[in-house]
Design an enzyme around this catalytic site. Sequence first.
Site, PDB file in Angstrom:
ATOM      1  N   ARG A 155      40.358  33.505  46.907  1.00 26.15           N
ATOM      2  CA  ARG A 155      39.835  32.788  45.982  1.00 26.15           C
ATOM      3  C   ARG A 155      39.980  31.186  46.721  1.00 26.15           C
ATOM      4  NH1 ARG A 155      42.802  36.225  42.469  1.00 26.15           N
ATOM      5  NH2 ARG A 155      41.364  37.479  41.166  1.00 26.15           N
ATOM      6  N   SER A 156      38.913  30.844  47.173  1.00 27.08           N
ATOM      7  CA  SER A 156      38.998  29.400  47.885  1.00 27.08           C
ATOM      8  C   SER A 156      38.790  28.034  46.780  1.00 27.08           C
ATOM      9  CB  SER A 156      37.759  29.492  48.993  1.00 27.08           C
ATOM     10  OG  SER A 156      37.836  28.236  49.458  1.00 27.08           O
ATOM     11  N   ARG A 178      41.937  39.075  32.134  1.00 28.20           N
ATOM     12  CA  ARG A 178      42.313  37.762  31.989  1.00 28.20           C
ATOM     13  C   ARG A 178      41.638  37.336  30.973  1.00 28.20           C
ATOM     14  NH1 ARG A 178      44.018  34.897  37.363  1.00 28.20           N
ATOM     15  NH2 ARG A 178      41.838  35.558  37.500  1.00 28.20           N
ATOM     16  N   ASP A 220      36.733  44.088  36.160  1.00 26.44           N
ATOM     17  CA  ASP A 220      36.847  43.526  34.638  1.00 26.44           C
ATOM     18  C   ASP A 220      35.429  43.943  34.092  1.00 26.44           C
ATOM     19  OD1 ASP A 220      39.217  42.489  35.127  1.00 26.44           O
ATOM     20  OD2 ASP A 220      38.471  40.593  35.341  1.00 26.44           O
ATOM     21  N   ARG A 229      29.373  48.915  53.588  1.00 26.68           N
ATOM     22  CA  ARG A 229      28.700  50.034  54.401  1.00 26.68           C
ATOM     23  C   ARG A 229      27.223  49.929  54.097  1.00 26.68           C
ATOM     24  NH1 ARG A 229      27.258  55.222  52.818  1.00 26.68           N
ATOM     25  NH2 ARG A 229      27.414  56.902  54.530  1.00 26.68           N
ATOM     26  N   ALA A 232      43.644  55.677  22.032  1.00 25.76           N
ATOM     27  CA  ALA A 232      44.741  54.565  21.419  1.00 25.76           C
ATOM     28  C   ALA A 232      44.484  54.534  19.911  1.00 25.76           C
ATOM     29  CB  ALA A 232      44.297  53.418  22.351  1.00 25.76           C
ATOM     30  N   THR A 274      33.937  43.586  40.481  1.00 22.47           N
ATOM     31  CA  THR A 274      35.034  43.157  39.896  1.00 22.47           C
ATOM     32  C   THR A 274      35.746  44.267  38.828  1.00 22.47           C
ATOM     33  OG1 THR A 274      36.029  41.828  38.026  1.00 22.47           O
ATOM     34  CG2 THR A 274      33.680  41.779  38.219  1.00 22.47           C
ATOM     35  N   GLY A 288      38.959  38.886  43.103  1.00 20.50           N
ATOM     36  CA  GLY A 288      39.914  40.185  43.207  1.00 20.50           C
ATOM     37  C   GLY A 288      39.119  41.481  43.844  1.00 20.50           C
ATOM     38  N   THR A 320      32.679  33.815  42.442  1.00 18.82           N
ATOM     39  CA  THR A 320      31.734  33.964  43.499  1.00 18.82           C
ATOM     40  C   THR A 320      30.448  33.449  43.287  1.00 18.82           C
ATOM     41  OG1 THR A 320      33.068  36.052  43.730  1.00 18.82           O
ATOM     42  CG2 THR A 320      31.073  35.609  45.265  1.00 18.82           C
ATOM     43  N   HIS A 369      48.710  45.838  39.010  1.00 18.07           N
ATOM     44  CA  HIS A 369      47.796  45.797  40.281  1.00 18.07           C
ATOM     45  C   HIS A 369      47.505  47.397  40.427  1.00 18.07           C
ATOM     46  CE1 HIS A 369      48.372  41.636  40.292  1.00 18.07           C
ATOM     47  NE2 HIS A 369      47.309  41.643  40.939  1.00 18.07           N
ATOM     48  N   GLU A 419      45.652  41.892  28.788  1.00 24.06           N
ATOM     49  CA  GLU A 419      46.474  41.109  29.407  1.00 24.06           C
ATOM     50  C   GLU A 419      45.913  39.588  28.965  1.00 24.06           C
ATOM     51  OE1 GLU A 419      44.540  40.578  33.854  1.00 24.06           O
ATOM     52  OE2 GLU A 419      46.556  39.868  33.402  1.00 24.06           O
ATOM     53  N   ASP A 439      32.297  36.427  38.846  1.00 26.10           N
ATOM     54  CA  ASP A 439      32.066  35.083  38.123  1.00 26.10           C
ATOM     55  C   ASP A 439      32.361  33.954  39.146  1.00 26.10           C
ATOM     56  OD1 ASP A 439      31.204  34.012  35.402  1.00 26.10           O
ATOM     57  OD2 ASP A 439      32.988  32.714  35.774  1.00 26.10           O
ATOM     58  N   VAL A 497      25.240  47.537  52.832  1.00 27.64           N
ATOM     59  CA  VAL A 497      24.693  46.458  53.293  1.00 27.64           C
ATOM     60  C   VAL A 497      24.241  46.473  54.850  1.00 27.64           C
ATOM     61  CG1 VAL A 497      24.922  43.895  53.356  1.00 27.64           C
ATOM     62  CG2 VAL A 497      25.567  44.916  51.063  1.00 27.64           C
ATOM     63  N   ASP A 532      32.697  42.489  33.432  1.00 25.02           N
ATOM     64  CA  ASP A 532      32.729  41.030  32.577  1.00 25.02           C
ATOM     65  C   ASP A 532      31.614  40.315  32.802  1.00 25.02           C
ATOM     66  OD1 ASP A 532      33.749  40.180  34.710  1.00 25.02           O
ATOM     67  OD2 ASP A 532      35.316  38.958  33.900  1.00 25.02           O
TER      68      ASP A 532
HETATM   69  O1  F6P Z   1      39.931  41.282  39.413  1.00 21.97           O
HETATM   70  C1  F6P Z   1      40.053  40.475  38.135  1.00 21.97           C
HETATM   71  C2  F6P Z   1      41.374  40.621  37.641  1.00 21.97           C
HETATM   72  O2  F6P Z   1      41.791  41.950  37.756  1.00 21.97           O
HETATM   73  C3  F6P Z   1      41.779  39.953  36.254  1.00 21.97           C
HETATM   74  O3  F6P Z   1      41.718  41.014  35.090  1.00 21.97           O
HETATM   75  C4  F6P Z   1      43.099  39.763  36.399  1.00 21.97           C
HETATM   76  O4  F6P Z   1      43.512  38.705  35.682  1.00 21.97           O
HETATM   77  C5  F6P Z   1      43.128  39.070  37.639  1.00 21.97           C
HETATM   78  O5  F6P Z   1      42.188  39.706  38.678  1.00 21.97           O
HETATM   79  C6  F6P Z   1      44.543  39.029  38.459  1.00 21.97           C
HETATM   80  O6  F6P Z   1      44.043  38.791  39.915  1.00 21.97           O
HETATM   81  P1  F6P Z   1      45.290  38.253  40.898  1.00 21.97           P
HETATM   82  O7  F6P Z   1      46.444  39.136  41.138  1.00 21.97           O
HETATM   83  O8  F6P Z   1      44.513  38.488  42.378  1.00 21.97           O
HETATM   84  O9  F6P Z   1      45.481  36.682  40.722  1.00 21.97           O
END
Ligand code: F6P
Length: 327
Positions: A75-76, A176, A132, A24, A191, A130, A14, A108, A257, A227, A106, A26, A134
């Site tokens: 994502r390949s 995710r 996330d 830049r 919250a 990322t 993502g 990658t 997004h 999510e 992760d 690198v 994470d």
């Molecule tokens: O980049 C990580 C992330 O934002 C996750 O939190 C999310 O579930 C996922 O990407 C969604 O990515 P895409 O819409 O590109 O599949």
Amino acid sequence: MNKIERLALFTSGGDAPGMNACVRAVVRTALSHDLRVYGILRGYQGMIEDEFKPLTSRSVSNIIQRGGTILKTARSKEFMTEAGMDKAYANLKSHQIDGIVAIGGDGTFKGAEAFCTRFPDIKIMGIPGTIDNDLSGTDYTLGFDTAVNTVIEAVDKIRDTAASHDRCFLIEVMGRDSGCIALWSGLAGGAEEILLPEKPTDFDVLVSKLEEGKGNNKTSSIILVAEGEKNGGAAEVADELKKRLPHYETKVTVLGHVQRGGSPSAFDRILGAKLGVWAVEALLSGDSRKMVGIRNGEKHFLPFSEASREQEPLDLELLRINNILSK
Ligand code: F6P
């Protein structure tokens, strides 16, 4: 130690704000060491399809403030096959690339580790990119700070309506597999509750907390939902709440997004600069198969094999603090 002469870099997974600032860094660090530099478009897929582009210092002008990634990303699935890796290796060899900087998450790093095991002559350093946040081995990933700021801007706006109409809002944020964005933006946005993939939602506790708030003259509430929450996300949680609290006016907002785009914060730009410089310097000193991150403000290296999302525990102290403050 083999000296690196040609370096390639790519972004993968993502997109995240701060990736361009890092690209830049690198490119300009590598050029300052007289390396030839190539950008690979669309991550591993571009490596397979021979999408290599020579980069100069001017190629990365005026991108420090831009979200997304000028190198594009993907994502390949093909790269996860031996045939895919063999094609990628042949292309790297034809461009005489001996060092790579991979910016991503992760997946990658899992790909990079598999590739280095098959082709140990290619040296790879990873940079955590990322939203996330994470990954183990770093306190912050590129894009996380910007994403949290984007979320709280939205939460603040939704709070105006929640308070004006006496409503309960469930706001779904990305993550995710990780509740980091929900946790940080929940605490920063005040919250009432934060629901995470890492912790099963207990509806009895949630309902009694909301009712307790009502008893304390709270007329509105904000619930942050990652999510990946195990019931399926904000809409599913709202359905259950409506059954249990039919007198509540419950609304759902899915931020989606919008959280991934936008101009990077100063923090993400500086993080991108540091990690970009450190990754190239590490490659030049003979390092490989590691992610460079930041721990307590210091440079920190972790082998790809350990830089996974499974090994990064969530900071539940933030949840405890939020429980105290959200009464
Ligand atoms: O980049 C990580 C992330 O934002 C996750 O939190 C999310 O579930 C996922 O990407 C969604 O990515 P895409 O819409 O590109 O599949």
